[in-house]
Scaffold this active site. Structure first.
Site, PDB file in Angstrom:
ATOM      1  N   ARG A 216       0.807  -1.218   0.000  1.00  0.00           N
ATOM      2  CA  ARG A 216       0.000   0.000   0.000  1.00  0.00           C
ATOM      3  C   ARG A 216       0.838   1.266   0.000  1.00  0.00           C
ATOM      4  NH1 ARG A 216      -4.543  -1.775   4.539  1.00  0.00           N
ATOM      5  NH2 ARG A 216      -5.696  -3.240   3.189  1.00  0.00           N
ATOM      6  N   HIS A 420       5.749 -26.917  12.935  1.00  0.00           N
ATOM      7  CA  HIS A 420       7.104 -27.441  12.764  1.00  0.00           C
ATOM      8  C   HIS A 420       7.342 -28.739  13.534  1.00  0.00           C
ATOM      9  CE1 HIS A 420      11.330 -27.628  12.068  1.00  0.00           C
ATOM     10  NE2 HIS A 420      11.622 -27.491  13.345  1.00  0.00           N
ATOM     11  N   ARG A 639      18.459 -23.199  31.278  1.00  0.00           N
ATOM     12  CA  ARG A 639      18.140 -24.473  30.640  1.00  0.00           C
ATOM     13  C   ARG A 639      16.646 -24.741  30.559  1.00  0.00           C
ATOM     14  NH1 ARG A 639      22.460 -27.679  29.761  1.00  0.00           N
ATOM     15  NH2 ARG A 639      24.430 -27.110  30.763  1.00  0.00           N
TER      16      ARG A 639
END
Length: 658
Positions: A216, A420, A639
């Protein structure tokens, strides 16, 4: 009207040859010419009328002369074959163009025309074309003044600027137009356009390709070219002709301001595409010409349907295939995904829709099936008989600052796990397909997804990183947005019954890692158990498919330490891509865009795969929302939440990446 206002004779001494009379110049006299009736000059074809049959011969003759120019005027330089400069070719093309335009057909052949002699001889490389007297030299600088010029020749609109004529394609060769909708966005600028150039540079895009940016913003062609030029790079392993290739690519790239009415914008896009395509008509269709189109919808989710429906109504090619690429997320939940799919299928066929997840374009994905189905040593082991557990790990060491508010709305489950992670598991666990055809592979994938057991809260761990007071990575996070997800999945079929598939996806973790780990059962009655030690898990055989940080295939085995005595050690047999292959690994967008061009859809989600994936995750998403489940906090750069370790222990699995 004087249709041939020439004041002098033009002679192009290209090769010596016998002279033909006008009556001898016809299609059957030049089989080579008419076998290849195409032109890369500025006209698609010349309108021929019965009163002047010479015109049809001249068209093919012109194309043949043009090819002769390009083929025979190359020279030897420094031991390499060099082509003439672009300016030389352009001057010759312009000259030929003006000569042939002067021979355009009318109802009667003008009396003042003393027909030229056309001489053809393949052995001597010379052509002589003599025209009648020229009385108006202005034709040399203004070809539009010649009857039958751009305005009157079908297929070539006179409104295009001069520098766009180069994009007209060879007659009889399918053209390809690629439109990037949302061209000024970050994804398009940093991923899509660079991937398209990489394919172009490596020769994977067809010769007849034009690329359009659509958004646009008030931009020109040159504005778009300047915007994306800085993101384009050539292959590290072959830099030849980088600048020339980049210039050619940018000249084939155009911009269109779509405005705020997508129906009008898409109609304008369709018109602009036709200007650079072979437009099949009654004559061109005889040669099987096609105008194929790809539309990459790099637009926000809320604008997707309006863009897609307007595109379907106003911008699809009627003389070739059309393919539409849609970015994730594919809906917010099962119902919204169903509505999206249902609406798209009202305008498109399923085979036209390519739902893209860039993470599926990594070599790790392709290696899943190659390693299994092309190596006898692995295929017999691919079942619950030998495999104890499978771990799919995707950890990022950065926060959500790159995804911002989008991630806050969807979270890691909808963004990464839904497409995924579940696609990785489906490709890993599927039965051998009938063939490598995309539909055969997708048929097997959806069977796996439908066999995955529904998840409950006891099967998952949710986490959210906590940033330090000076860290702004959580600026978009609300209190319930998970940035970490771990789960134990089970596939209820004969091959995988009882095998836990542990998945872990998180952001803000200690290390960037993407890998699949396959842990095998312990050796029954292992004779060397006493030599292994108390922690037998450390001696478990593993097959590791790693995508990040270093692409590799690793096999973990037990072996004897050299020397006297009998001491066992665990080692890795490794195939490191960087050591084995001295090539630059393509970006995942390159891989997936090439698949779209080739019509290979096995790495793209089909509608029934979407439905099956949502059926796995929807129950847990509803339960999270209903119970307002708070994610466990973990330190940014750590972790992950402790709950993930307890989850693995509950299913008899120790996370191998730790």
């Amino acid at each position: 009207m004087d249709h041939f206002p020439f004041s002098k004779t033009l002679t192009l001494n290209l090769f010596h040859a016998p002279v033909f009379t006008p009556s001898q110049i016809s299609a059957h006299n030049f089989p080579v010419v008419f076998k290849h009736r195409h032109s890369t000059l500025r006209t698609s074809f010349l309108p021929c009328r019965d009163a002047f049959n010479l015109c049809s011969s001249i068209f093919g003759f012109k194309a043949w002369i043009h090819d002769k120019f390009k083929l025979q005027t190359s020279i030897r330089k420094h031991g390499q074959r060099m082509m003439p400069s672009g300016s030389d070719i352009q001057q010759k093309e312009d000259l030929l163009h003006k000569v042939v335009l002067s021979l355009s057909c009318e109802e009667q052949e003008p009396e003042e025309v003393h027909t030229s002699r056309a001489v053809l001889n393949d052995s001597n490389e010379q052509v002589s074309i003599e025209t009648s007297q020229i009385t108006d030299r202005s034709v040399l600088s203004d070809p539009s003044s010649v009857p039958g010029s751009f305005d009157s020749i079908g297929g070539v609109p006179s409104s295009l600027p001069e520098n766009e004529y180069h994009s007209y394609h060879r007659h009889g060769t399918p053209s390809l137009s690629i439109a990037v909708i949302g061209a000024t966005g970050e994804l398009a600028r940093n991923k899509v356009f660079p991937a398209l150039f990489a394919l172009y540079y490596s020769g994977f895009l067809p010769e007849n390709v034009s690329i359009f940016g659509y958004s646009r913003k008030q931009l020109t062609d040159e504005d778009l070219r300047s915007m994306i030029a800085g993101t384009l790079t050539c292959r590290v392993d072959h830099q030849a002709n980088c600048g020339d290739k980049m210039d050619a690519f940018l000249k084939s790239t155009y911009y269109l301001n779509g405005g705020y009415d997508n129906k009008v914008g898409m109609a304008n896009l369709n018109s602009r595409m036709k200007h650079t395509e072979i437009l099949p008509d009654v004559n061109l269709l005889q040669d099987g010409s096609e105008a194929n189109r790809i539309f990459y919808l790099s637009v926000p989710q809320e604008a997707l349907l309006d863009v897609a429906l307007s595109l379907a109504d106003s911008a699809q090619s009627k003389h070739g295939w059309n393919r539409v690429i849609i970015e994730k997320p594919f809906g917010f939940d099962a119902q919204s995904s169903y509505n999206l799919t249902h609406t798209l299928l009202s305008k498109y066929k399923e085979e036209q829709i390519y739902r893209i997840d860039h993470l599926l374009g990594r070599d790790l994905i392709e290696n899943l099936t190659v390693l299994r189905f092309s190596n006898l040593v692995f295929e017999p082991l691919w079942s619950r008989t030998y495999i104890r557990n499978v771990q799919v790990i995707l950890s990022e060491d950065w926060g959500i600052e790159k995804s911002g508010r989008y991630f806050d709305g969807y979270g890691i489950i909808r963004d990464i796990v839904h497409s995924h992670i579940l696609q990785l598991i489906a490709l890993f666990a599927m039965e051998p397909p009938v063939s490598l055809d995309g539909e055969d592979i997708r048929n097997e994938k959806v069977k796996v997804l439908r066999s995955i057991r529904k998840l409950g809260l006891d099967d998952v761990v949710l986490g959210q990183y906590k940033a330090s007071a000076t860290d702004k990575t959580d600026i978009y996070l609300n209190s319930l947005t998970p940035t970490f997800f771990a789960a134990a999945l089970y596939i209820d079929n004969a091959r995988w019954d009882g095998v836990p598939f542990l998945i872990k996806a998180g952001m803000g973790l200690i290390k960037h890692r993407v890998e699949i780990r396959i842990q095998f059962h312990h050796v029954p009655g292992n004779l060397y158990r006493d030599r292994i030690g108390h922690n037998i898990d450390l001696a478990t055989n593993e097959l590791i498919l790693r995508d990040q940080p270093d692409e590799a295939i690793l096999v973990k085995i037990n072996n004897k330490v050299p020397g006297l005595g009998l001491q066992l050690d665990t080692s890795e047999l490794n195939l490191l891509y960087r050591d084995k292959y001295n090539v630059e690994i393509p970006d995942s967008y390159e891989h997936l865009l090439l698949d779209v061009i080739d019509g290979d859809n096995h790495l793209f989600l089909r509608g029934d795969e979407l439905e099956a994936a949502w059926s796995i995750l929807s129950p847990i998403l509803r339960e999270m929302d209903d119970k307002k489940v708070s994610p466990e906090l973990y330190q940014f750069g750590g972790r992950g939440p402790l709950g993930a370790y307890y989850l693995g222990a509950n299913h008899g699995v120790r996370w191998a990446d730790d």
